[in-house]
Design a protein around this motif. Structure first.
Motif, PDB file in Angstrom:
ATOM      1  N   MET A 151       0.833  -1.194   0.000  1.00 44.92           N
ATOM      2  CA  MET A 151       0.000   0.000   0.000  1.00 44.92           C
ATOM      3  C   MET A 151       0.874   1.252   0.000  1.00 44.92           C
ATOM      4  O   MET A 151       2.075   1.169   0.148  1.00 44.92           O
ATOM      5  N   TRP A 152       0.244   2.370  -0.156  1.00 47.89           N
ATOM      6  CA  TRP A 152       0.980   3.624  -0.114  1.00 47.89           C
ATOM      7  C   TRP A 152       0.417   4.511   0.991  1.00 47.89           C
ATOM      8  O   TRP A 152      -0.775   4.447   1.293  1.00 47.89           O
ATOM      9  N   GLN A 153       1.297   5.315   1.564  1.00 54.74           N
ATOM     10  CA  GLN A 153       0.843   6.271   2.559  1.00 54.74           C
ATOM     11  C   GLN A 153       1.324   7.659   2.152  1.00 54.74           C
ATOM     12  O   GLN A 153       2.484   7.821   1.755  1.00 54.74           O
ATOM     13  N   TYR A 154       0.425   8.628   2.227  1.00 50.61           N
ATOM     14  CA  TYR A 154       0.754   9.971   1.763  1.00 50.61           C
ATOM     15  C   TYR A 154       1.611  10.723   2.778  1.00 50.61           C
ATOM     16  O   TYR A 154       1.308  10.716   3.966  1.00 50.61           O
ATOM     17  N   GLN A 155       2.671  11.365   2.286  1.00 51.23           N
ATOM     18  CA  GLN A 155       3.436  12.291   3.126  1.00 51.23           C
ATOM     19  C   GLN A 155       3.068  13.699   2.724  1.00 51.23           C
ATOM     20  O   GLN A 155       3.181  14.055   1.552  1.00 51.23           O
ATOM     21  N   LYS A 156       2.675  14.479   3.721  1.00 47.79           N
ATOM     22  CA  LYS A 156       2.184  15.829   3.432  1.00 47.79           C
ATOM     23  C   LYS A 156       3.368  16.772   3.232  1.00 47.79           C
ATOM     24  O   LYS A 156       3.590  17.703   3.997  1.00 47.79           O
ATOM     25  N   ASN A 157       4.149  16.491   2.205  1.00 50.20           N
ATOM     26  CA  ASN A 157       5.379  17.236   1.945  1.00 50.20           C
ATOM     27  C   ASN A 157       5.827  16.912   0.520  1.00 50.20           C
ATOM     28  O   ASN A 157       5.703  15.773   0.094  1.00 50.20           O
ATOM     29  N   LEU A 158       6.334  17.899  -0.214  1.00 48.00           N
ATOM     30  CA  LEU A 158       6.886  17.606  -1.536  1.00 48.00           C
ATOM     31  C   LEU A 158       8.295  17.043  -1.384  1.00 48.00           C
ATOM     32  O   LEU A 158       8.987  17.359  -0.414  1.00 48.00           O
ATOM     33  N   GLN A 159       8.728  16.228  -2.358  1.00 51.30           N
ATOM     34  CA  GLN A 159      10.096  15.696  -2.283  1.00 51.30           C
ATOM     35  C   GLN A 159      11.109  16.834  -2.343  1.00 51.30           C
ATOM     36  O   GLN A 159      12.161  16.779  -1.709  1.00 51.30           O
ATOM     37  N   TYR A 160      10.794  17.867  -3.113  1.00 50.73           N
ATOM     38  CA  TYR A 160      11.658  19.054  -3.229  1.00 50.73           C
ATOM     39  C   TYR A 160      10.719  20.256  -3.334  1.00 50.73           C
ATOM     40  O   TYR A 160       9.706  20.178  -4.025  1.00 50.73           O
ATOM     41  N   PRO A 161      11.041  21.370  -2.643  1.00 54.21           N
ATOM     42  CA  PRO A 161      10.061  22.459  -2.581  1.00 54.21           C
ATOM     43  C   PRO A 161       9.732  23.121  -3.920  1.00 54.21           C
ATOM     44  O   PRO A 161      10.600  23.254  -4.772  1.00 54.21           O
ATOM     45  N   VAL A 162       8.480  23.499  -4.083  1.00 57.69           N
ATOM     46  CA  VAL A 162       8.014  24.243  -5.256  1.00 57.69           C
ATOM     47  C   VAL A 162       7.321  25.503  -4.743  1.00 57.69           C
ATOM     48  O   VAL A 162       6.300  25.419  -4.070  1.00 57.69           O
ATOM     49  N   LYS A 163       7.934  26.661  -5.010  1.00 53.94           N
ATOM     50  CA  LYS A 163       7.344  27.954  -4.609  1.00 53.94           C
ATOM     51  C   LYS A 163       7.532  28.925  -5.767  1.00 53.94           C
ATOM     52  O   LYS A 163       8.595  29.534  -5.905  1.00 53.94           O
ATOM     53  N   ILE A 164       6.529  29.023  -6.627  1.00 51.59           N
ATOM     54  CA  ILE A 164       6.640  29.871  -7.812  1.00 51.59           C
ATOM     55  C   ILE A 164       5.844  31.155  -7.561  1.00 51.59           C
ATOM     56  O   ILE A 164       4.621  31.115  -7.481  1.00 51.59           O
ATOM     57  N   ARG A 165       6.579  32.257  -7.428  1.00 48.18           N
ATOM     58  CA  ARG A 165       5.923  33.513  -7.036  1.00 48.18           C
ATOM     59  C   ARG A 165       5.134  34.151  -8.170  1.00 48.18           C
ATOM     60  O   ARG A 165       4.111  34.796  -7.934  1.00 48.18           O
ATOM     61  N   THR A 166       5.622  34.002  -9.421  1.00 43.70           N
ATOM     62  CA  THR A 166       4.975  34.699 -10.536  1.00 43.70           C
ATOM     63  C   THR A 166       4.217  33.718 -11.432  1.00 43.70           C
ATOM     64  O   THR A 166       4.851  32.879 -12.090  1.00 43.70           O
ATOM     65  N   PRO A 167       2.873  33.821 -11.471  1.00 47.86           N
ATOM     66  CA  PRO A 167       2.120  32.953 -12.382  1.00 47.86           C
ATOM     67  C   PRO A 167       2.545  33.182 -13.828  1.00 47.86           C
ATOM     68  O   PRO A 167       2.938  34.289 -14.215  1.00 47.86           O
ATOM     69  N   ASN A 168       2.485  32.111 -14.639  1.00 47.87           N
ATOM     70  CA  ASN A 168       2.912  32.198 -16.030  1.00 47.87           C
ATOM     71  C   ASN A 168       2.233  31.060 -16.811  1.00 47.87           C
ATOM     72  O   ASN A 168       2.768  29.949 -16.900  1.00 47.87           O
ATOM     73  N   PRO A 169       1.040  31.341 -17.369  1.00 51.32           N
ATOM     74  CA  PRO A 169       0.285  30.263 -18.022  1.00 51.32           C
ATOM     75  C   PRO A 169       0.989  29.682 -19.245  1.00 51.32           C
ATOM     76  O   PRO A 169       0.799  28.514 -19.572  1.00 51.32           O
ATOM     77  N   LYS A 170       1.840  30.486 -19.887  1.00 49.77           N
ATOM     78  CA  LYS A 170       2.577  29.982 -21.059  1.00 49.77           C
ATOM     79  C   LYS A 170       3.507  28.833 -20.632  1.00 49.77           C
ATOM     80  O   LYS A 170       3.564  27.790 -21.275  1.00 49.77           O
ATOM     81  N   LEU A 171       4.217  29.033 -19.517  1.00 53.14           N
ATOM     82  CA  LEU A 171       5.094  27.968 -19.010  1.00 53.14           C
ATOM     83  C   LEU A 171       4.296  26.767 -18.525  1.00 53.14           C
ATOM     84  O   LEU A 171       4.708  25.617 -18.702  1.00 53.14           O
ATOM     85  N   ALA A 172       3.140  27.035 -17.903  1.00 56.61           N
ATOM     86  CA  ALA A 172       2.304  25.927 -17.399  1.00 56.61           C
ATOM     87  C   ALA A 172       1.950  24.979 -18.536  1.00 56.61           C
ATOM     88  O   ALA A 172       1.990  23.757 -18.377  1.00 56.61           O
ATOM     89  N   LYS A 173       1.634  25.549 -19.710  1.00 60.27           N
ATOM     90  CA  LYS A 173       1.240  24.722 -20.851  1.00 60.27           C
ATOM     91  C   LYS A 173       2.384  23.873 -21.385  1.00 60.27           C
ATOM     92  O   LYS A 173       2.169  22.852 -22.016  1.00 60.27           O
TER      93      LYS A 173
END
Lengths: 83, 206
Positions: free
Chosen positions: B1-23
């Motif tokens: 089974m799997w158990q969720y860890q409430k933490n990312l493996q490496y942090p993601v903090k993107i201050r400026t939204p950018n829909p072009k990059l998201a795509k």
């Protein structure tokens, strides 16, 4: 939050050694190194949970809590604006 | 089974939204060499692995890929938050927005939805490990290409981490292939499968 970053760094070191051990299961040095990082991670995790609440679900200690703290923000993808 | 860890493996903090990059970045969620395919590939293949090292390796790398899937989703989520109509239109995000709003949907940068054809699971240890080695290189190339298209250091940082992981996984799969090959007959130079090619079990030419 520096806490999460430090905890992630120890957890990552443990994980990396575990993958290495999958293909080098007899490597004593890697086993000892994993134990060392695991102890550091556990100490920091205990301290973290005392301050901020549960890190994983089973760690949730409800003694003295008024609600199920597992649900509390922030979740890992959340951004606090201006952070 | 799997158990969720409430933490990312490496942090993601993107201050400026950018829909072009998201795509573009969503391709590592549901594109041909993305993390959804990676996790499904290894977690499906592990049942055909005859050696304990390889059962562990496929389980563990498959699990880590789920964590990468979460990091890529977090990146897309943060890049598409609080968007104005102008940002949606100018970022080329309008077609995606009409179909999914800012919901996370598994598709490639080229708009193709995720397909099971992106993964192989052949039930043969050598065949599957060769697929895995190629898959890690293809994912690494995709991260290389994304890194070439990005200037924002908040986006580059987790992309570089994910790229490094492809290199480490490639290394571990290479060791896995060596472990499997060593257990074949020493005269089995062409690494044929002894459960199929009976001659190679006896060390003869096929």
């Amino acid at each position: 939050m520096m806490w999460r970053r430090r905890l992630s760094a120890y957890a990552f070191a443990v994980w990396e050694l575990e993958l290495f051990l999958d293909t080098h299961p007899e490597n004593r040095q890697a086993m000892e190194s994993r134990t060392n990082y695991r102890q550091k991670m556990q100490a920091l995790k205990d301290e973290y949970e005392q301050k901020f609440g549960p890190y994983v679900c089973t760690a949730a200690d409800l003694d003295g809590e008024e609600h199920w703290t597992w649900i509390d923000d922030p979740w890992p993808w959340d951004m606090q604006e201006g952070e | 089974m799997w158990q969720y860890q409430k933490n990312l493996q490496y942090p993601v903090k993107i201050r400026t939204p950018n829909p072009k990059l998201a795509k573009l970045i969503i391709t590592q969620y549901g594109g041909p060499d993305g993390e959804l395919g990676a996790s499904m590939r290894y977690l499906s293949q592990r049942y055909a692995m005859p050696y304990p090292e390889l059962k562990a390796l496929l389980s563990d790398i498959g699990t880590e890929e789920l964590g990468h899937l979460e990091m890529v989703s977090a990146m897309v989520y943060q890049l598409t938050r609080n968007l104005s109509r102008e940002q949606i239109e100018q970022g080329g995000f309008a077609p995606y927005f009409v179909d999914h709003t800012a919901g996370i949907y598994p598709q490639a940068a080229s708009d193709l939805p995720w397909r099971a054809e992106y993964i192989g699971s052949k039930g043969d240890v050598l065949t599957d490990l060769h697929e895995d080695l190629a898959a890690e290189q293809k994912a690494r190339t995709t991260y290389d290409n994304l890194i070439r298209m990005v200037d924002d250091p908040d986006v580059l940082d987790p992309l570089r981490f994910l790229r490094e992981r492809e290199i480490v996984h490639y290394q571990r799969f290479g060791e896995g292939l060596r472990l499997a090959a060593e257990r074949l007959n020493s005269k089995n130079f062409y690494a044929c499968n002894p459960s199929y090619d009976r001659a190679c079990k006896r060390g003869e030419k096929i």
